[in-house]
Write an enzyme that holds these catalytic residues in place. Structure first.
Site, PDB file in Angstrom:
ATOM      1  N   LYS A  60       1.586  -2.952  -4.112  1.00  0.00           N
ATOM      2  CA  LYS A  60       3.044  -3.000  -4.237  1.00  0.00           C
ATOM      3  C   LYS A  60       3.657  -3.644  -3.001  1.00  0.00           C
ATOM      4  O   LYS A  60       3.429  -3.197  -1.880  1.00  0.00           O
ATOM      5  CB  LYS A  60       3.611  -1.593  -4.437  1.00  0.00           C
ATOM      6  CG  LYS A  60       5.144  -1.558  -4.557  1.00  0.00           C
ATOM      7  CD  LYS A  60       5.644  -0.159  -4.911  1.00  0.00           C
ATOM      8  CE  LYS A  60       7.162  -0.068  -4.876  1.00  0.00           C
ATOM      9  NZ  LYS A  60       7.662   1.271  -5.263  1.00  0.00           N
ATOM     10  N   LYS A 106       0.800   0.210  -0.938  1.00  0.00           N
ATOM     11  CA  LYS A 106       2.157  -0.332  -0.843  1.00  0.00           C
ATOM     12  C   LYS A 106       2.443  -0.736   0.597  1.00  0.00           C
ATOM     13  O   LYS A 106       2.089  -0.016   1.524  1.00  0.00           O
ATOM     14  CB  LYS A 106       3.145   0.731  -1.337  1.00  0.00           C
ATOM     15  CG  LYS A 106       4.622   0.385  -1.197  1.00  0.00           C
ATOM     16  CD  LYS A 106       5.491   1.518  -1.756  1.00  0.00           C
ATOM     17  CE  LYS A 106       6.966   1.325  -1.441  1.00  0.00           C
ATOM     18  NZ  LYS A 106       7.807   2.431  -1.973  1.00  0.00           N
ATOM     19  N   ASP A 164       5.156   7.713  -4.503  1.00  0.00           N
ATOM     20  CA  ASP A 164       4.929   6.780  -3.396  1.00  0.00           C
ATOM     21  C   ASP A 164       4.889   7.596  -2.101  1.00  0.00           C
ATOM     22  O   ASP A 164       5.919   8.068  -1.620  1.00  0.00           O
ATOM     23  CB  ASP A 164       6.047   5.740  -3.313  1.00  0.00           C
ATOM     24  CG  ASP A 164       5.969   4.687  -4.413  1.00  0.00           C
ATOM     25  OD1 ASP A 164       5.252   4.915  -5.417  1.00  0.00           O
ATOM     26  OD2 ASP A 164       6.631   3.639  -4.275  1.00  0.00           O
TER      27      ASP A 164
END
Length: 220
Positions: free
Chosen positions: A180, A151, A89
């Site tokens: 996400k 995300k 991430d």
């Protein structure tokens, strides 16, 4: 719906102790979450603690500000994977986006994608700091750079995921990428609403409480 498989069970606090990480891993084994998300220093420990399960090890790169150089982010990515990370991430260069330097934003993402090999890359856009137009642009850049997922948030800025942001991000990337939602789910109903809005992953420290139908405390 197996909501547990949407959850990245998360502990990214800077003062996290080994016993807290061990508790996170134990819960992940028990509930079968999609992944645990931990800081890079814990990746190797997490990998060992999850042997024999299908729970992935996720870690963060350029976290939480996104203001390190692309070379540093690429190195972080390679080292994390060597230590056992399955998913990365990464945080975008928010300042570059705000300055209109889209080429740098894209090349920064691409550097991590290329360093990741076949591992999953999620791009944290820090939506709470962006206009809707900037959210659309950076999602398009992440898609162009070959990332797997966008995300919403780090959980360390001014706000977490919102339904509006998840909806916009899903509309922007279509069905080709994951989305996400991070830092906004405090209950089962919250998590379900994010999934219905288009989220394929939910980043939260409250995964156990969510699955138990409880209202969780905290901000991530």
């Amino acid at each position: 719906m197996k909501l547990n498989k949407y959850i990245d069970h998360t502990l990214l606090k800077q003062d996290a102790k080994k016993k807290q990480i061990d508790s996170l891993l134990s819960e992940a084994r028990e509930y079968g979450f999609a992944s645990v998300c931990v800081n890079p220093t814990w990746v190797e420990h997490a990998k060992k603690g999850l042997e024999g399960t299908d729970v992935k090890v996720c870690t963060v790169v350029g976290f939480p500000l996104g203001a390190t150089t692309s070379a540093v982010k690429a190195f972080e990515t390679k080292e994390a994977i060597q230590n056992g990370a399955d998913e990365i991430d990464m945080v975008i260069n928010v300042g570059a986006l705000k300055s209109g330097n889209l080429a740098l934003v894209e090349s920064d993402i691409r550097a991590v994608v290329e360093a990741s090999g076949d591992k999953l890359v999620k791009v944290i856009i820090e939506a709470c700091l962006l206009t809707d137009q900037e959210k659309v642009v950076v999602c398009q850049l992440a898609q162009k750079a070959g990332a797997d997922c966008v995300k919403t948030s780090t959980g360390f800025s001014t706000g977490g995921a919102t339904i509006a942001d998840v909806t916009l991000m899903r509309e922007t990337v279509g069905s080709d990428m994951g989305v996400k939602a991070a830092g906004g789910a405090r209950s089962y109903a919250d998590a379900l609403a994010f999934v219905e809005a288009g989220a394929t992953r939910i980043g939260t420290s409250a995964g156990v409480a969510i699955l138990k139908g409880e209202l969780a405390d905290g901000d991530y």
